[in-house]
Design a protein around this motif. Structure first.
Motif, PDB file in Angstrom:
ATOM      1  N   VAL A 284       1.152  -1.004  -0.099  1.00 39.38           N
ATOM      2  CA  VAL A 284       0.162   0.216  -0.084  1.00 39.38           C
ATOM      3  C   VAL A 284       0.801   1.385  -0.118  1.00 39.38           C
ATOM      4  O   VAL A 284       0.481   1.924  -1.107  1.00 39.38           O
ATOM      5  N   ILE A 285       2.136   1.588   0.870  1.00 40.70           N
ATOM      6  CA  ILE A 285       2.941   2.412   0.669  1.00 40.70           C
ATOM      7  C   ILE A 285       3.657   2.604  -0.848  1.00 40.70           C
ATOM      8  O   ILE A 285       3.928   3.331  -1.283  1.00 40.70           O
ATOM      9  N   THR A 286       4.045   1.322  -0.925  1.00 39.18           N
ATOM     10  CA  THR A 286       4.948   0.990  -2.330  1.00 39.18           C
ATOM     11  C   THR A 286       3.684   1.786  -3.032  1.00 39.18           C
ATOM     12  O   THR A 286       4.205   2.530  -4.294  1.00 39.18           O
ATOM     13  N   GLU A 287       2.570   2.013  -3.277  1.00 44.88           N
ATOM     14  CA  GLU A 287       1.521   1.956  -4.049  1.00 44.88           C
ATOM     15  C   GLU A 287       1.169   3.586  -4.078  1.00 44.88           C
ATOM     16  O   GLU A 287       1.351   4.330  -4.973  1.00 44.88           O
ATOM     17  N   LEU A 288       1.144   3.941  -2.838  1.00 46.76           N
ATOM     18  CA  LEU A 288       1.025   5.365  -2.595  1.00 46.76           C
ATOM     19  C   LEU A 288       2.469   6.231  -3.560  1.00 46.76           C
ATOM     20  O   LEU A 288       2.400   7.382  -4.452  1.00 46.76           O
ATOM     21  N   ALA A 289       3.473   5.383  -3.062  1.00 46.16           N
ATOM     22  CA  ALA A 289       4.899   6.102  -3.564  1.00 46.16           C
ATOM     23  C   ALA A 289       4.742   5.895  -5.370  1.00 46.16           C
ATOM     24  O   ALA A 289       5.210   7.031  -5.689  1.00 46.16           O
TER      25      ALA A 289
END
Length: 283
Positions: free
Chosen positions: A194-199
Motif C-alpha cells: 500500500v505504501i509502495t502504491e502510494l509512492a
C-alpha cells in the motif's frame, strides 16, 4: 501531478534519444520494451550473478545502460532473451512509463496483485497505466495484456487488497511473491505494498523490495493510517480530487509514507543493503 513529466526514476537522461524512434502508441511501445527486458525468474534462464544484479537498477537510465553495454542498435532491433536487460514486472513497467512520458502521454505505474497469472495464487505485480484522453487504461507490458481491469479478475491494487483483508473478505496469505515462498506474502507484505502504491503514484517508482518509513516484515505500526491511505487511494481512483489532494499532503509530510535519502534494499539476489537515493544515475 503531471504524469507527462519524467521523475528521477523514470528519466532516461542521456538515453532519451533512443525513445524517439519508438512507436507513438502504448501497444507498440510495449512490444519494444518486451524486446529489451527479460524477467529474472519467469524466463527460466540461469543468469550468472553479475547479470542478476541488473534487477536492482533503480533508475531507468541504468536499466538502459545495461542494454547499451551489449547493443549499439535501436531498441526495436531483436535481442536474444539471454542478452536482454534482466528485470522484473516493475522494470517492464518503468521503461514503458518512461517511453510513454517521452511521447507526451501521461503514464504511471500501478502496484498490486494479479488475478490473471495463476488461478490459484495472487502474484504481486506491476503494470503501466496511461491516460487515453478519456480515462486511465492499464496495460501489462510484460505479458502483453491490454486494458487490464484494476479490480478482482485483473490487477487488484494493493489498496483494494488491504481493504478486503481488513473486512475479512480474503485469505491474505494467498497474496505474495510466490506460493513456494512463505516469507514474502500475507498481511505485512500487502501493508508494505500500500505504501509502495502510494509512492509510485507520487513519482517515487522504487524497487518492489525497497523498504522505508512505516514498512516492516511484520504487521506492526499504525494500521489506521494504512486503512486511511488505502481508502483515499481507492477514492482517488474513482475520481475524487479531494482524496487525491489529501494523499499528496500525507505523502509530502508523513515520514512513515515517503522515502527519505536512504531505503533498505532487500534484494532477492544480493545481500541486504542501504541504498542512497541522492546518488545521481550514471549517464
Amino acid at each position: 501531478m503531471d504524469y507527462t513529466r519524467q521523475t528521477r526514476f523514470s528519466d532516461p537522461r542521456a538515453h532519451a534519444p533512443l525513445f524517439d524512434a519508438l512507436p507513438d502508441d502504448p501497444g507498440g511501445i510495449g512490444e519494444v520494451i518486451r524486446n529489451i527486458v527479460v524477467h529474472y525468474r519467469a524466463s527460466g534462464i540461469p543468469f550468472p550473478p553479475d547479470r542478476l544484479t541488473e534487477i536492482d537498477s533503480r533508475w531507468a537510465d541504468r536499466l538502459l545502460d545495461a542494454d547499451r553495454r551489449r547493443f549499439d542498435t535501436p531498441l526495436a532491433e531483436p535481442r536474444p532473451p539471454e542478452q536482454r536487460i534482466v528485470g522484473c514486472c516493475r522494470d517492464f513497467t518503468l521503461l514503458t512509463v518512461s517511453a510513454l512520458r517521452h511521447k507526451g502521454i501521461p503514464a504511471r505505474s500501478r502496484i498490486g496483485f494479479a488475478d490473471y497469472l495463476d488461478p490459484h495464487w495472487h502474484y504481486d505485480h506491476v503494470v503501466a497505466e496511461y491516460w487515453d484522453g478519456a480515462r486511465w487504461v492499464a496495460t501489462d507490458t510484460q505479458i502483453d495484456v491490454a486494458d487490464v481491469r484494476l479490480a478482482p479478475g485483473g490487477l487488484r491494487p494493493a489498496s483494494q487488497v488491504w481493504s478486503s483483508y481488513r473486512r475479512g473478505e480474503i485469505d491474505v496469505n494467498q497474496f505474495g511473491v510466490d506460493p513456494g515462498l512463505d516469507d514474502v506474502r500475507g498481511d505485512w507484505f500487502v501493508r508494505n505494498y500500500v505504501i509502495t502504491e502510494l509512492a509510485h503514484r507520487h513519482g517515487d517508482e522504487l524497487l518492489l523490495w525497497d523498504l522505508w518509513g512505516g514498512m516492516s516484515r511484520e504487521l506492526t505500526g499504525d494500521l489506521t493510517l494504512i486503512d486511511e491511505i488505502a481508502d483515499l487511494l481507492q477514492s482517488a481512483d474513482a475520481g475524487d480530487t479531494t482524496a487525491e489532494r489529501k494523499l499528496a499532503e500525507h505523502y509530502a509530510t508523513d515520514p512513515r509514507l515517503h522515502p527519505g535519502t536512504h531505503v533498505t534494499c532487500a534484494s532477492p539476489v544480493a545481500p541486504e543493503s542501504q541504498a542512497d537515493l541522492r546518488r545521481e544515475p550514471t549517464t
